[in-house]
Design an enzyme around this catalytic site. Structure first.
Site, PDB file in Angstrom:
ATOM      1  N   ARG A   1      13.367  -3.710  -8.821  1.00  0.00           N
ATOM      2  CA  ARG A   1      11.924  -3.481  -8.935  1.00  0.00           C
ATOM      3  C   ARG A   1      11.493  -3.450 -10.393  1.00  0.00           C
ATOM      4  NH1 ARG A   1       9.324  -0.970  -4.391  1.00  0.00           N
ATOM      5  NH2 ARG A   1      10.750  -0.675  -2.630  1.00  0.00           N
TER       6      ARG A   1
ATOM      7  N   PRO B   1       0.832  -1.199   0.000  1.00  0.00           N
ATOM      8  CA  PRO B   1       0.000   0.000   0.000  1.00  0.00           C
ATOM      9  C   PRO B   1       0.869   1.254   0.000  1.00  0.00           C
ATOM     10  CG  PRO B   1      -0.765  -1.591   1.626  1.00  0.00           C
ATOM     11  CD  PRO B   1       0.560  -2.081   1.133  1.00  0.00           C
ATOM     12  N   GLU B   2       0.554   2.180  -0.896  1.00  0.00           N
ATOM     13  CA  GLU B   2       1.290   3.435  -0.972  1.00  0.00           C
ATOM     14  C   GLU B   2       0.448   4.527  -0.324  1.00  0.00           C
ATOM     15  OE1 GLU B   2       3.032   3.947  -4.908  1.00  0.00           O
ATOM     16  OE2 GLU B   2       3.040   1.781  -5.200  1.00  0.00           O
TER      17      GLU B   2
ATOM     18  N   LYS C   1       3.390   6.594   4.622  1.00  0.00           N
ATOM     19  CA  LYS C   1       2.697   5.301   4.533  1.00  0.00           C
ATOM     20  C   LYS C   1       2.373   4.718   5.908  1.00  0.00           C
ATOM     21  CE  LYS C   1       5.391   4.169   0.385  1.00  0.00           C
ATOM     22  NZ  LYS C   1       6.266   3.161  -0.248  1.00  0.00           N
TER      23      LYS C   1
END
Length: 273
Positions: A262, A2-3, A58
């Site tokens: 990534r 979750p950002e 976050k």
């Protein structure tokens, strides 16, 4: 993971559900998630009333007045509220029994989430140690310090933004979207960007993260808000997860590369190095 938009959406949902609720008891099935004193976590929380739900980057903050819990969802963390019996689930790890008979449950498939119980006076020092940058709003995310930091860094722009030091809240999804919107290649060294490109990155960071909040976050894999609802930001993503699809701006094919371990999505025509 979750950002910022997803965490803000969770915060808003929890605020609706939990404000004014008092913790009667709690159970922790995975003690390693508690990063401060485990005994204090068990003994100090019963009797505490949730006065506010806040967020920093976050991180979710359960505010009890004098005490706070700082909760980081990491990869797969989520909160669920059950009004009666809690079903069996091997991924349910923390249980907060509330004064209205409901139970707040923390679910985490990966068990990477963390909880810190602190005196509220320790909050500023906590985030200072994390070297967390400003919130991505026009009021707090000032361009001049951002430009100065970019000019003094030879790191690739994407990994630099992901560090959270320059601005809080960007993760893999939104940084790809920001750099596509700014027409900046993710591998470009920060100090090689033109000032115009730096300004575009700054402005698009604010715009896209605020759009993500407005759309309730992105439901890509398992994300749901605290009310059990999907976000809709995934319908507005331009490049993330679009490998092999035409760029919305120039119709070139979106490609996916590896950068700093990534997956990174970009348009090779619009985002030249």
């Amino acid at each position: 993971m979750p950002e910022l938009p997803e965490v803000e959406t969770v915060r808003r949902g929890l605020e609706k559900l939990l404000l004014g609720r008092t913790i009667l008891s709690l159970e922790v099935k995975v003690p390693k998630m508690i990063k401060t004193s485990y005994d204090s976590f068990l003994h100090d929380l019963p009797g505490q009333t949730i006065q506010a739900m806040r967020r920093r980057g976050k991180y979710l903050i359960f505010d009890f007045g004098q005490l706070i819990i700082i909760s980081h969802l990491r990869m797969e963390g989520k909160y669920l509220l059950f009004t009666d019996q809690v079903p069996d689930n091997k991924h349910f790890h923390l249980f907060f029994k509330l004064d209205d008979g409901s139970t707040l449950v923390y679910q985490d498939v990966r068990k990477f989430g963390t909880f810190d119980l602190l005196d509220r006076k320790q909050e500023e020092a906590y985030f200072t140690r994390k070297k967390l940058g400003p919130e991505p709003t026009k009021k707090t995310f000032k361009y001049v310090p951002f430009e100065r930091a970019l000019m003094h860094s030879g790191k690739s722009i994407k990994p630099l933004l992901l560090e959270q030091k320059l601005v809080a809240g960007l993760g893999n999804i939104y940084v790809d979207e920001v750099l596509w919107a700014a027409k900046v290649h993710p591998e470009t060294p920060a100090n090689k960007l033109s000032k115009a490109a730096m300004k575009r990155v700054h402005d698009q960071t604010i715009a896209i993260l605020q759009l993500g909040i407005a759309k309730g976050g992105s439901t890509i894999r398992t994300y749901r808000n605290a009310l059990g609802e999907d976000g809709t930001m995934q319908n507005y993503l331009q490049v993330y997860g679009k490998t092999g699809q035409p760029c919305p701006r120039c119709a070139s094919m979106i490609v996916k590369i590896k950068l700093g371990g990534r997956g990174t999505h970009l348009c090779p025509h619009c985002q030249k190095r």
